[in-house]
Design an enzyme around this catalytic site. Sequence first.
Site, PDB file in Angstrom:
ATOM      1  N   HIS A   1       0.844  -1.088   0.047  1.00  0.00           N
ATOM      2  CA  HIS A   1       0.066   0.021   0.226  1.00  0.00           C
ATOM      3  C   HIS A   1       0.928   1.197  -0.034  1.00  0.00           C
ATOM      4  O   HIS A   1       1.652   1.267   0.863  1.00  0.00           O
ATOM      5  CB  HIS A   1      -0.968  -0.163   1.134  1.00  0.00           C
ATOM      6  CG  HIS A   1      -1.970  -0.820   0.964  1.00  0.00           C
ATOM      7  ND1 HIS A   1      -3.381  -0.825   1.988  1.00  0.00           N
ATOM      8  CD2 HIS A   1      -2.406  -1.677  -0.055  1.00  0.00           C
ATOM      9  CE1 HIS A   1      -4.141  -1.605   1.636  1.00  0.00           C
ATOM     10  NE2 HIS A   1      -3.580  -2.246   0.474  1.00  0.00           N
TER      11      HIS A   1
ATOM     12  N   PRO B   1      -4.642  -0.049  18.871  1.00  0.00           N
ATOM     13  CA  PRO B   1      -4.236  -0.495  17.405  1.00  0.00           C
ATOM     14  C   PRO B   1      -4.290   0.640  16.216  1.00  0.00           C
ATOM     15  O   PRO B   1      -3.883   0.496  15.109  1.00  0.00           O
ATOM     16  CB  PRO B   1      -5.069  -1.498  17.181  1.00  0.00           C
ATOM     17  CG  PRO B   1      -6.483  -1.354  18.170  1.00  0.00           C
ATOM     18  CD  PRO B   1      -5.739  -0.733  19.525  1.00  0.00           C
TER      19      PRO B   1
ATOM     20  N   TYR C   1      -9.330   5.366   7.389  1.00  0.00           N
ATOM     21  CA  TYR C   1      -9.587   5.761   8.719  1.00  0.00           C
ATOM     22  C   TYR C   1     -10.412   7.095   8.819  1.00  0.00           C
ATOM     23  O   TYR C   1     -10.251   8.090   8.150  1.00  0.00           O
ATOM     24  CB  TYR C   1      -8.333   6.393   9.444  1.00  0.00           C
ATOM     25  CG  TYR C   1      -7.092   5.168   9.568  1.00  0.00           C
ATOM     26  CD1 TYR C   1      -6.355   4.764   8.624  1.00  0.00           C
ATOM     27  CD2 TYR C   1      -7.105   4.557  10.842  1.00  0.00           C
ATOM     28  CE1 TYR C   1      -5.425   3.559   8.817  1.00  0.00           C
ATOM     29  CE2 TYR C   1      -5.902   3.679  11.064  1.00  0.00           C
ATOM     30  CZ  TYR C   1      -5.297   3.297   9.953  1.00  0.00           C
ATOM     31  OH  TYR C   1      -4.272   2.300  10.390  1.00  0.00           O
TER      32      TYR C   1
ATOM     33  N   TYR D   1       4.075   6.278  10.727  1.00  0.00           N
ATOM     34  CA  TYR D   1       3.102   5.224  10.159  1.00  0.00           C
ATOM     35  C   TYR D   1       3.885   4.235   9.344  1.00  0.00           C
ATOM     36  O   TYR D   1       3.669   2.823   9.608  1.00  0.00           O
ATOM     37  CB  TYR D   1       1.822   5.808   9.248  1.00  0.00           C
ATOM     38  CG  TYR D   1       0.752   4.560   9.104  1.00  0.00           C
ATOM     39  CD1 TYR D   1      -0.283   4.696   9.899  1.00  0.00           C
ATOM     40  CD2 TYR D   1       0.779   3.842   7.904  1.00  0.00           C
ATOM     41  CE1 TYR D   1      -1.493   3.873   9.700  1.00  0.00           C
ATOM     42  CE2 TYR D   1      -0.120   2.617   7.935  1.00  0.00           C
ATOM     43  CZ  TYR D   1      -1.163   2.806   8.744  1.00  0.00           C
ATOM     44  OH  TYR D   1      -2.339   1.877   8.299  1.00  0.00           O
TER      45      TYR D   1
ATOM     46  N   LYS E   1       0.936  -0.302  15.064  1.00  0.00           N
ATOM     47  CA  LYS E   1       2.376  -0.286  15.777  1.00  0.00           C
ATOM     48  C   LYS E   1       2.538  -1.642  16.387  1.00  0.00           C
ATOM     49  O   LYS E   1       3.821  -1.974  16.573  1.00  0.00           O
ATOM     50  CB  LYS E   1       2.667   0.786  16.493  1.00  0.00           C
ATOM     51  CG  LYS E   1       2.789   2.219  15.858  1.00  0.00           C
ATOM     52  CD  LYS E   1       4.053   2.226  14.817  1.00  0.00           C
ATOM     53  CE  LYS E   1       4.052   3.194  13.677  1.00  0.00           C
ATOM     54  NZ  LYS E   1       4.256   2.321  12.564  1.00  0.00           N
TER      55      LYS E   1
HETATM   56  P1  RFL Z   1       1.717 -12.233  21.496  1.00  0.00           P
HETATM   57  O1  RFL Z   1       1.218 -12.315  19.987  1.00  0.00           O
HETATM   58  O2  RFL Z   1       0.563 -12.080  22.527  1.00  0.00           O
HETATM   59  O3  RFL Z   1       2.117 -13.472  21.727  1.00  0.00           O
HETATM   60  C1  RFL Z   1       2.766 -14.047  23.132  1.00  0.00           C
HETATM   61  C2  RFL Z   1       2.564 -15.572  23.017  1.00  0.00           C
HETATM   62  O4  RFL Z   1       2.928 -15.867  24.466  1.00  0.00           O
HETATM   63  C3  RFL Z   1       2.039 -17.032  24.610  1.00  0.00           C
HETATM   64  N1  RFL Z   1       2.365 -17.184  26.076  1.00  0.00           N
HETATM   65  C4  RFL Z   1       2.763 -18.142  26.874  1.00  0.00           C
HETATM   66  N2  RFL Z   1       3.499 -19.132  26.657  1.00  0.00           N
HETATM   67  C5  RFL Z   1       3.828 -19.995  27.695  1.00  0.00           C
HETATM   68  N3  RFL Z   1       3.861 -19.861  28.922  1.00  0.00           N
HETATM   69  C6  RFL Z   1       3.069 -18.569  29.365  1.00  0.00           C
HETATM   70  N4  RFL Z   1       2.753 -18.486  30.698  1.00  0.00           N
HETATM   71  C7  RFL Z   1       2.726 -17.646  28.275  1.00  0.00           C
HETATM   72  N5  RFL Z   1       1.719 -16.842  28.563  1.00  0.00           N
HETATM   73  C8  RFL Z   1       1.339 -16.261  27.283  1.00  0.00           C
HETATM   74  C9  RFL Z   1       0.863 -16.600  24.212  1.00  0.00           C
HETATM   75  O5  RFL Z   1      -0.041 -17.812  24.149  1.00  0.00           O
HETATM   76  C10 RFL Z   1       1.155 -15.916  22.924  1.00  0.00           C
HETATM   77  O6  RFL Z   1       1.329 -17.140  21.828  1.00  0.00           O
HETATM   78  O7  RFL Z   1       2.856 -11.037  21.814  1.00  0.00           O
HETATM   79  P2  RFL Z   1       4.070 -10.720  20.717  1.00  0.00           P
HETATM   80  O8  RFL Z   1       4.682 -11.970  20.285  1.00  0.00           O
HETATM   81  O9  RFL Z   1       4.621  -9.660  21.574  1.00  0.00           O
HETATM   82  O10 RFL Z   1       3.226  -9.937  19.399  1.00  0.00           O
HETATM   83  C11 RFL Z   1       2.576  -8.766  19.700  1.00  0.00           C
HETATM   84  C12 RFL Z   1       1.450  -8.608  18.817  1.00  0.00           C
HETATM   85  O11 RFL Z   1       0.663  -9.837  18.870  1.00  0.00           O
HETATM   86  C13 RFL Z   1       0.582  -7.422  18.982  1.00  0.00           C
HETATM   87  O12 RFL Z   1       1.289  -6.276  19.322  1.00  0.00           O
HETATM   88  C14 RFL Z   1      -0.384  -6.986  18.382  1.00  0.00           C
HETATM   89  O13 RFL Z   1      -1.219  -8.373  17.823  1.00  0.00           O
HETATM   90  C15 RFL Z   1      -1.365  -6.235  18.547  1.00  0.00           C
HETATM   91  N6  RFL Z   1      -2.568  -6.049  17.976  1.00  0.00           N
HETATM   92  C16 RFL Z   1      -2.934  -5.395  17.284  1.00  0.00           C
HETATM   93  N7  RFL Z   1      -1.862  -4.658  16.355  1.00  0.00           N
HETATM   94  C17 RFL Z   1      -2.003  -4.101  15.284  1.00  0.00           C
HETATM   95  O14 RFL Z   1      -1.164  -3.479  15.060  1.00  0.00           O
HETATM   96  N8  RFL Z   1      -3.311  -4.137  14.595  1.00  0.00           N
HETATM   97  C18 RFL Z   1      -4.356  -4.788  15.122  1.00  0.00           C
HETATM   98  O15 RFL Z   1      -5.360  -4.945  14.514  1.00  0.00           O
HETATM   99  C19 RFL Z   1      -4.163  -5.575  16.476  1.00  0.00           C
HETATM  100  N9  RFL Z   1      -5.122  -6.237  16.955  1.00  0.00           N
HETATM  101  C20 RFL Z   1      -3.739  -6.734  18.785  1.00  0.00           C
HETATM  102  C21 RFL Z   1      -4.766  -7.037  18.084  1.00  0.00           C
HETATM  103  C22 RFL Z   1      -3.633  -7.525  19.958  1.00  0.00           C
HETATM  104  C23 RFL Z   1      -4.467  -8.367  20.536  1.00  0.00           C
HETATM  105  N10 RFL Z   1      -4.750  -8.872  21.980  1.00  0.00           N
HETATM  106  C24 RFL Z   1      -3.139  -8.920  22.493  1.00  0.00           C
HETATM  107  C25 RFL Z   1      -5.522  -8.953  22.721  1.00  0.00           C
HETATM  108  C26 RFL Z   1      -6.044  -7.667  18.676  1.00  0.00           C
HETATM  109  C27 RFL Z   1      -5.890  -8.327  19.833  1.00  0.00           C
HETATM  110  C28 RFL Z   1      -7.032  -8.941  20.533  1.00  0.00           C
HETATM  111  C1  PHB Z   2      -5.972  -4.274  10.370  1.00  0.00           C
HETATM  112  O1  PHB Z   2      -5.986  -4.805   9.302  1.00  0.00           O
HETATM  113  O2  PHB Z   2      -6.063  -5.195  11.322  1.00  0.00           O
HETATM  114  C2  PHB Z   2      -5.281  -3.222  11.053  1.00  0.00           C
HETATM  115  C3  PHB Z   2      -4.846  -2.182  10.360  1.00  0.00           C
HETATM  116  C4  PHB Z   2      -4.599  -0.901  10.473  1.00  0.00           C
HETATM  117  C5  PHB Z   2      -4.902  -0.586  11.776  1.00  0.00           C
HETATM  118  C6  PHB Z   2      -5.261  -1.654  12.848  1.00  0.00           C
HETATM  119  C7  PHB Z   2      -5.472  -2.699  12.353  1.00  0.00           C
HETATM  120  O3  PHB Z   2      -4.578   0.566  12.313  1.00  0.00           O
END
Ligand code: RFL
Ligand code: PHB
Length: 393
Positions: A72, A295, A201, A387, A299
């Site tokens: 993009h 989110p 957005y 961004y 980032k």
């Molecule tokens: P993760 O992906 O949470 O992975 C952590 C892993 O550790 C495991 N774990 C354990 N394993 C062993 N023993 C234990 N005691 C443990 N406790 C936990 C878990 O099962 C998991 O597999 O962290 P990591 O690797 O730091 O990655 C970070 C990203 O996942 C996170 O920053 C993003 O996904 C944040 N986030 C979003 N970011 C965006 O930029 N756009 C989004 O749309 C977006 N949606 C989200 C999200 C985070 C969410 N969370 C954490 C609730 C949506 C959700 C629901």
């Molecule tokens: C997504 O595609 O899940 C997404 C994209 C941009 C954002 C947050 C989530 O700022």
Amino acid sequence: MHTTVGIIGGGPAGLLLARLLHRAGVDSVVLESRDRAYVERRQRAGILEQGTVDVLRAVGAGARLDREGLVHDGIELRFDGRAHRLDFPALTGGRRVTVYAQTEVVKDLVALQLAEGGPLLFEAEVHAVDGADTDRPAIRYTHEGREQTLTCDYVVGCDGFHGIARTAVPEHLRTTYERTYPYSWLGILAEAPPVYDELIYAHSPRGFALASMRTPAVSRLYLQVPNGTDPADWPDERVWDELDARFALDSAPGWRLKRGPVTQKAVLPMRSWVTEPMRHGRLFLAGDAAHIVPPTGAKGLNLAVADVVVLARALAHRAGTGSDELLEAYSDTCLRRVWRAEHFSYAMTTTLHADPAQSPFDTRLQLAQLERIATSPHAAAELADNYTGLPMG
Ligand code: RFL
Ligand code: PHB
């Protein structure tokens, strides 16, 4: 069992760290509490910065990303019934972002790790880290019904926001900074082709909305909703009607999203949160285990990648030279980038969402800021620079 680097958590941070260490000739073990199917299905982030794409390519996880990722060149901002496009390459000297779901990144990294990496144990739940400030820290975990101990030279907590690794840092040495927001996101995944080429957005008097995508056939859409919202109160038709209302344009009264079957629906809280320092003795924290952003700025995943790039370099430096210099700098190096991203995510969030307590004055300030971004190349470049991603530590 003993390993050089014991990694708690098999999310993007833990899996990528294991790949980077493998390529540097440093052995590691990854312990993940969930099963493989769960980890590969969890619906989360979608936007990869250029630097993240480059790292994934460098560790051999770029083939499917290059085939299926959607590059993009900008985003659209909608407010006051109008649309403004930000052209990222023009504003940043050539940087772009790639839409490729976190679930796909995780699938690619798991496959690589199982094919040619060190041990990756699923359903291995970590309970405690002992001796973080000694030369021989140990991870205690349960696997296949048995209590096990993994001794390590270094332990890395990549176990996300609900993880346990950071509890091994004594409370009096930890400082936590936090802000929760008075709204959440209702996110849906739908089998409907996006009718737009880039992310949209939208600021609207009805609240924020975001149109994203996963593939040319699958849309990912978000609506601001009150905290405590039950997804059951949002039947599919209500979600689509509300999305159309929030994306409405004065110049295109008939503009509508394409509708299709909704395959997932969930409410996500919005939080900013940082714990400092990101290191205690031989224990290091990376990714969501150390910091959370709302989110809106896309980032979270990119910050997790940047942390483990800095950490892998420091651990490889230690293995190659015996010097702790980069490990000692790890927390400060990462926190500089983390706080920049915290500020950006906060600013995007508070500029685009309708706070239930906000006054008409506050709304006019939001619109003035959005107007500034739409008309000033300086303001637009500031958004685009953040961004598309700041240089990795
Ligand atoms: P993760 O992906 O949470 O992975 C952590 C892993 O550790 C495991 N774990 C354990 N394993 C062993 N023993 C234990 N005691 C443990 N406790 C936990 C878990 O099962 C998991 O597999 O962290 P990591 O690797 O730091 O990655 C970070 C990203 O996942 C996170 O920053 C993003 O996904 C944040 N986030 C979003 N970011 C965006 O930029 N756009 C989004 O749309 C977006 N949606 C989200 C999200 C985070 C969410 N969370 C954490 C609730 C949506 C959700 C629901
Ligand atoms: C997504 O595609 O899940 C997404 C994209 C941009 C954002 C947050 C989530 O700022």
